[in-house]
Design a protein around this motif. Structure first.
Motif, PDB file in Angstrom:
ATOM      1  N   TYR A  51      62.884  24.276  36.134  1.00 40.57           N
ATOM      2  CA  TYR A  51      63.480  25.350  35.351  1.00 40.57           C
ATOM      3  C   TYR A  51      64.807  25.850  35.911  1.00 40.57           C
ATOM      4  CZ  TYR A  51      58.879  25.293  33.288  1.00 40.57           C
ATOM      5  OH  TYR A  51      57.741  24.895  32.654  1.00 40.57           O
ATOM      6  N   SER A  52      65.257  25.311  37.023  1.00 39.75           N
ATOM      7  CA  SER A  52      66.548  25.727  37.579  1.00 39.75           C
ATOM      8  C   SER A  52      67.267  24.499  38.135  1.00 39.75           C
ATOM      9  CB  SER A  52      66.349  26.779  38.670  1.00 39.75           C
ATOM     10  OG  SER A  52      65.663  26.211  39.771  1.00 39.75           O
ATOM     11  N   ALA A  53      68.544  24.637  38.335  1.00 41.00           N
ATOM     12  CA  ALA A  53      69.342  23.517  38.831  1.00 41.00           C
ATOM     13  C   ALA A  53      69.014  23.173  40.287  1.00 41.00           C
ATOM     14  CB  ALA A  53      70.819  23.843  38.695  1.00 41.00           C
ATOM     15  N   HIS A  54      68.606  24.187  41.053  1.00 40.43           N
ATOM     16  CA  HIS A  54      68.274  23.986  42.463  1.00 40.43           C
ATOM     17  C   HIS A  54      66.895  24.585  42.732  1.00 40.43           C
ATOM     18  CE1 HIS A  54      72.373  22.715  43.161  1.00 40.43           C
ATOM     19  NE2 HIS A  54      72.784  23.784  42.496  1.00 40.43           N
ATOM     20  N   PRO A  55      65.830  23.843  42.409  1.00 38.71           N
ATOM     21  CA  PRO A  55      64.486  24.403  42.591  1.00 38.71           C
ATOM     22  C   PRO A  55      64.095  24.458  44.065  1.00 38.71           C
ATOM     23  CG  PRO A  55      64.337  22.143  41.897  1.00 38.71           C
ATOM     24  CD  PRO A  55      65.790  22.508  41.865  1.00 38.71           C
ATOM     25  N   ASN A  56      63.082  25.242  44.310  1.00 42.50           N
ATOM     26  CA  ASN A  56      62.502  25.322  45.644  1.00 42.50           C
ATOM     27  C   ASN A  56      61.967  23.934  46.007  1.00 42.50           C
ATOM     28  OD1 ASN A  56      60.829  25.752  47.859  1.00 42.50           O
ATOM     29  ND2 ASN A  56      60.153  27.748  47.127  1.00 42.50           N
ATOM     30  N   ILE A  57      62.116  23.536  47.251  1.00 41.05           N
ATOM     31  CA  ILE A  57      61.690  22.207  47.686  1.00 41.05           C
ATOM     32  C   ILE A  57      60.192  21.990  47.469  1.00 41.05           C
ATOM     33  CG2 ILE A  57      61.356  22.862  50.097  1.00 41.05           C
ATOM     34  CD1 ILE A  57      62.707  19.493  48.907  1.00 41.05           C
ATOM     35  N   TYR A  58      59.384  23.041  47.612  1.00 39.82           N
ATOM     36  CA  TYR A  58      57.943  22.922  47.435  1.00 39.82           C
ATOM     37  C   TYR A  58      57.596  22.703  45.965  1.00 39.82           C
ATOM     38  CZ  TYR A  58      57.842  24.527  52.232  1.00 39.82           C
ATOM     39  OH  TYR A  58      58.044  24.624  53.579  1.00 39.82           O
TER      40      TYR A  58
END
Length: 74
Positions: free
Chosen positions: A3-10
């Protein structure tokens, strides 16, 4: 899935694991279907050879010879 261009790594790793799991399930289900079809084909051939043997159209040697090709190692 993201849902975002830079998601959380997890979140990213969880999504990759979900995709991998779905892919494994699909691959295994295809293999099971193919295996079932090949087993049905072998059973039909065996029944056909049994009928030929019982009707004396082939002898025992020919019967074993025909069926031995169905059980070759993969």
């Amino acid at each position: 899935m993201l849902y975002s261009a830079h998601p959380n790594i997890y979140q990213f790793i969880n999504i990759l694991l979900d995709v991998q799991c779905e892919t494994y399930i699909k691959i295994r289900s295809i293999h099971i279907i193919n295996t079932r079809n090949s087993i049905k084909d072998k059973e039909k051939e065996i029944q056909h050879q049994i009928q030929l043997l019982q009707s004396n159209k082939i002898n025992k040697f020919e019967y074993v010879q025909c069926l031995s090709h169905n059980f070759l190692p993969i």
